[in-house]
Design a protein around this motif. Structure first.
Motif, PDB file in Angstrom:
ATOM      1  N   ARG A   1       0.831  -1.210   0.000  1.00  9.46           N
ATOM      2  CA  ARG A   1       0.000   0.000   0.000  1.00  9.46           C
ATOM      3  C   ARG A   1       0.862   1.255   0.000  1.00  9.46           C
ATOM      4  O   ARG A   1       0.601   2.205  -0.754  1.00  9.46           O
ATOM      5  N   ILE A   2       1.883   1.272   0.830  1.00 10.85           N
ATOM      6  CA  ILE A   2       2.739   2.458   0.922  1.00 10.85           C
ATOM      7  C   ILE A   2       3.554   2.636  -0.358  1.00 10.85           C
ATOM      8  O   ILE A   2       3.742   3.764  -0.838  1.00 10.85           O
ATOM      9  N   LEU A   3       4.026   1.541  -0.948  1.00 14.71           N
ATOM     10  CA  LEU A   3       4.762   1.672  -2.207  1.00 14.71           C
ATOM     11  C   LEU A   3       3.873   2.231  -3.307  1.00 14.71           C
ATOM     12  O   LEU A   3       4.323   3.050  -4.127  1.00 14.71           O
ATOM     13  N   HIS A   4       2.620   1.826  -3.340  1.00 11.90           N
ATOM     14  CA  HIS A   4       1.696   2.402  -4.321  1.00 11.90           C
ATOM     15  C   HIS A   4       1.460   3.884  -4.024  1.00 11.90           C
ATOM     16  O   HIS A   4       1.321   4.692  -4.955  1.00 11.90           O
TER      17      HIS A   4
ATOM     18  N   PHE B   1       7.927   1.230  -8.370  1.00 14.41           N
ATOM     19  CA  PHE B   1       7.260   1.016  -7.084  1.00 14.41           C
ATOM     20  C   PHE B   1       6.026   0.140  -7.233  1.00 14.41           C
ATOM     21  O   PHE B   1       5.795  -0.770  -6.427  1.00 14.41           O
ATOM     22  N   ARG B   2       5.230   0.392  -8.251  1.00 15.98           N
ATOM     23  CA  ARG B   2       4.005  -0.392  -8.421  1.00 15.98           C
ATOM     24  C   ARG B   2       4.328  -1.857  -8.736  1.00 15.98           C
ATOM     25  O   ARG B   2       3.686  -2.776  -8.201  1.00 15.98           O
ATOM     26  N   PHE B   3       5.323  -2.066  -9.591  1.00 21.58           N
ATOM     27  CA  PHE B   3       5.647  -3.438  -9.976  1.00 21.58           C
ATOM     28  C   PHE B   3       6.068  -4.263  -8.767  1.00 21.58           C
ATOM     29  O   PHE B   3       5.564  -5.372  -8.544  1.00 21.58           O
ATOM     30  N   PHE B   4       7.013  -3.757  -7.974  1.00 23.32           N
ATOM     31  CA  PHE B   4       7.510  -4.551  -6.861  1.00 23.32           C
ATOM     32  C   PHE B   4       6.486  -4.656  -5.730  1.00 23.32           C
ATOM     33  O   PHE B   4       6.470  -5.654  -4.999  1.00 23.32           O
ATOM     34  N   ALA B   5       5.615  -3.667  -5.597  1.00 22.49           N
ATOM     35  CA  ALA B   5       4.518  -3.786  -4.639  1.00 22.49           C
ATOM     36  C   ALA B   5       3.599  -4.938  -5.035  1.00 22.49           C
ATOM     37  O   ALA B   5       3.210  -5.764  -4.189  1.00 22.49           O
ATOM     38  N   ASP B   6       3.272  -5.024  -6.318  1.00 22.10           N
ATOM     39  CA  ASP B   6       2.378  -6.083  -6.787  1.00 22.10           C
ATOM     40  C   ASP B   6       3.069  -7.447  -6.775  1.00 22.10           C
ATOM     41  O   ASP B   6       2.461  -8.469  -6.445  1.00 22.10           O
TER      42      ASP B   6
ATOM     43  N   LEU C   1       3.047  -9.253  -3.460  1.00 19.21           N
ATOM     44  CA  LEU C   1       1.794  -9.900  -3.063  1.00 19.21           C
ATOM     45  C   LEU C   1       1.614 -11.263  -3.719  1.00 19.21           C
ATOM     46  O   LEU C   1       0.770 -12.057  -3.273  1.00 19.21           O
ATOM     47  N   THR C   2       2.384 -11.549  -4.762  1.00 20.59           N
ATOM     48  CA  THR C   2       2.285 -12.847  -5.437  1.00 20.59           C
ATOM     49  C   THR C   2       3.493 -13.731  -5.163  1.00 20.59           C
ATOM     50  O   THR C   2       3.527 -14.870  -5.624  1.00 20.59           O
ATOM     51  N   LEU C   3       4.474 -13.210  -4.420  1.00 23.18           N
ATOM     52  CA  LEU C   3       5.718 -13.938  -4.184  1.00 23.18           C
ATOM     53  C   LEU C   3       5.434 -15.215  -3.401  1.00 23.18           C
ATOM     54  O   LEU C   3       4.930 -15.181  -2.276  1.00 23.18           O
ATOM     55  N   ASP C   4       5.770 -16.353  -3.988  1.00 19.58           N
ATOM     56  CA  ASP C   4       5.432 -17.621  -3.356  1.00 19.58           C
ATOM     57  C   ASP C   4       6.253 -18.738  -3.997  1.00 19.58           C
ATOM     58  O   ASP C   4       6.747 -18.602  -5.116  1.00 19.58           O
TER      59      ASP C   4
ATOM     60  N   GLY D   1      15.492  -8.130 -10.487  1.00 18.98           N
ATOM     61  CA  GLY D   1      14.286  -8.123 -11.288  1.00 18.98           C
ATOM     62  C   GLY D   1      13.368  -9.239 -10.845  1.00 18.98           C
ATOM     63  O   GLY D   1      13.821 -10.363 -10.596  1.00 18.98           O
ATOM     64  N   GLY D   2      12.064  -8.954 -10.727  1.00 15.02           N
ATOM     65  CA  GLY D   2      11.118  -9.982 -10.342  1.00 15.02           C
ATOM     66  C   GLY D   2      11.526 -10.686  -9.062  1.00 15.02           C
ATOM     67  O   GLY D   2      11.961 -10.077  -8.082  1.00 15.02           O
ATOM     68  N   THR D   3      11.421 -11.996  -9.056  1.00 17.09           N
ATOM     69  CA  THR D   3      11.781 -12.782  -7.876  1.00 17.09           C
ATOM     70  C   THR D   3      13.270 -12.707  -7.588  1.00 17.09           C
ATOM     71  O   THR D   3      13.690 -12.822  -6.430  1.00 17.09           O
ATOM     72  N   TRP D   4      14.098 -12.491  -8.626  1.00 16.02           N
ATOM     73  CA  TRP D   4      15.541 -12.385  -8.398  1.00 16.02           C
ATOM     74  C   TRP D   4      15.859 -11.225  -7.448  1.00 16.02           C
ATOM     75  O   TRP D   4      16.790 -11.326  -6.654  1.00 16.02           O
ATOM     76  N   SER D   5      15.122 -10.134  -7.527  1.00 12.50           N
ATOM     77  CA  SER D   5      15.341  -9.020  -6.603  1.00 12.50           C
ATOM     78  C   SER D   5      15.056  -9.444  -5.168  1.00 12.50           C
ATOM     79  O   SER D   5      15.819  -9.134  -4.251  1.00 12.50           O
TER      80      SER D   5
END
Length: 487
Positions: A76-79, A119-124, A127-130, A462-466
């Protein structure tokens, strides 16, 4: 101008550090100069070991609460930070153009929107990181990404805010706290980012911004025992110093360094497309780490390629980057201009021929340059210039093209122009590069791995690598039995 605040193109910028949610001055300052006309923009707080220690202490104090916050709250804060960036795109664009000389039109249309997207990309993504649980002899394995701790992020001057937020966004999303040290040649938008983050509700101490010279504050940051991650974008010599500094604490590093990338043009390529790709390499006055600065062109089309390229390149408009009609702006600093010209003059003295350019312009502008008659082992072919200077060599067949392309100490990127899918597959599988573009250039998705091979860097982000870098990965193995039944 008031004390600790300057006005740049009508935008007020605080020149002090941002530490623990407060503006902090330093005893000393350094002067920030615009590359457009050499004018002094203002005196910036010049930090040292004291400011470094204070910033790391603030990040350490803020870490437990931020790390314990929910993924949803961090997202939320990153958005909200992204919202703040989008509201101030015009201000950020004009300040950064004034500070580092890149094109205003690019900042408005591409760079600053990308800052918000970071910011939006890594915030989203957070939430899907699994990772799907898996079993070992009936035992359950569960993978988790735990926040690592305070991170030191040292960023370059060629795309200051975009490259800073490429690091800041995933570090914050991962639950870490950050000490950001922007390049001293372009510090202003990092200060504005601190304001935007605070307005978005980021707790004090989660993001800290300290300014100054690497030799004075950088070493104190990278050697600090409370720092758990260091990410750096810049030169190989500086990376070596950072690695030595971090070694005592075994602090994990992510290093995105220089490049000497090739553009391979085969006879079956669409030559108009190949020339379009070639001219793009003058973007940001050649101050792009990913730039394909070495043209490798098949012998049978080299003359025609060169003719078309010269026609396009000489039509580029070099001038004030605030003008919408400008294609190439100034180089960042007089020291960088001296470095660029030194490379070119030594190459000319060694027998290279300037097809176009080969000299300075007025002020901090360097004429777009293409050099031919260069040896593969020459300095101009082997070392990163980081200016609007390109070389052209020819090859007879695929084997020679691959040999020339891979024959440097770097391996950041490569670009291939060919009309054959089969050839593209053969060539790309043999190129040493972190990113390869085929019949395109600078197409980047944040979910893709980014980084370099050889001296072009260590690690991928980038993505999960980050998240793999900015977190401590944990595997929890649970036995199927052993639970007590308490009813």
């Amino acid at each position: 101008m008031t004390e600790h605040r300057i006005t740049v193109a009508g935008v007020a910028v605080d020149t002090r550090h941002w530490i623990g949610g407060e503006r902090i001055a330093s005893a000393g300052t350094f002067t920030d100069v615009s590359p457009i006309d050499g004018s002094a923009l203002g005196d910036i707080a010049r930090g040292g070991p004291g400011e470094a220690a204070a910033a790391v202490a603030a990040a350490k104090a803020a870490f437990p609460d931020w790390a314990a916050s929910s993924r949803a709250e961090r997202a939320r804060i990153l958005h909200a930070i992204a919202d703040g960036v989008e509201k101030r795109i015009e201000e950020l664009a004009i300040v950064e153009t004034t500070d580092n000389g890149a094109l205003l039109r690019s900042h408005r249309r591409g760079v600053m929107p990308r800052v918000a997207h970071n910011f939006r990309f890594f915030a989203d993504w957070l939430l899907t990181l699994d990772h799907e649980d898996f079993e070992t002899r009936g035992h359950t394995n569960h993978v988790s990404w735990d926040p690592a701790g305070p991170c030191v992020l040292i960023t370059p001057w060629n795309a200051p805010l975009m490259l800073a937020t490429w690091k800041v966004a995933p570090a914050l999303a991962a639950g870490n706290t950050v000490v950001l040290k922007p390049a001293e040649w372009s510090p202003l938008t990092a200060s504005l980012l601190a304001d935007i983050a605070a307005e978005a509700g980021l707790p004090a101490g989660v993001l800290n911004v300290v300014q100054g010279y690497g030799s004075e504050i950088g070493d104190a940051l990278t050697s600090h025992p409370d720092v758990r991650r260091i990410s750096f974008t810049g030169s190989v010599p500086t990376a070596r110093r950072i690695a030595e500094s971090a070694a005592a604490n075994l602090t994990p590093l992510s290093l995105e360094l220089g490049g000497k990338s090739p553009l391979l043009v085969f006879a079956d390529a669409d030559l108009d497309l190949a020339v379009d790709l070639a001219v793009e390499q003058y973007d940001n006055a050649g101050q792009v780490c990913l730039a394909a600065t070495r043209f490798l062109v098949e012998e049978s089309v080299a003359e025609e390629f060169t003719r078309r390229f010269v026609g396009r390149a000489t039509a580029l408009n070099q001038g004030d980057p605030r003008d919408e009609a400008t294609d190439i702006g100034p180089n960042i600093h007089s020291r960088q201009l001296e470095k660029i010209d030194g490379f070119v003059q030594r190459a000319l003295a060694a027998g290279a021929r300037a097809v176009i350019g080969g000299h300075r312009g007025d002020g901090q502008y360097y004429a777009p340059t293409l050099l031919t008659d260069v040896r593969q082992d020459s300095e101009i072919v082997q070392e990163e210039v980081f200016g609007p200077v390109l070389t052209l060599q020819t090859f007879a067949d695929e084997d020679e093209a691959i040999r020339l392309a891979n024959d440097t100490r770097f391996g950041l990127a490569a670009t291939v122009a060919t009309g054959s899918r089969e050839r593209a597959e053969r060539i790309t599988s043999q190129l040493v590069a972190g990113t390869v573009w085929v019949n395109c250039f600078f197409v980047r998705d944040l979910q893709a791995p980014f980084g370099g091979s050889r001296l072009s860097g260590v690690g991928r982000e980038g993505g999960t690598w980050s998240f793999d870098f900015y977190c401590d990965l944990k595997n929890t193995v649970t036995a199927p039995n052993g639970w007590k039944n308490h009813g």
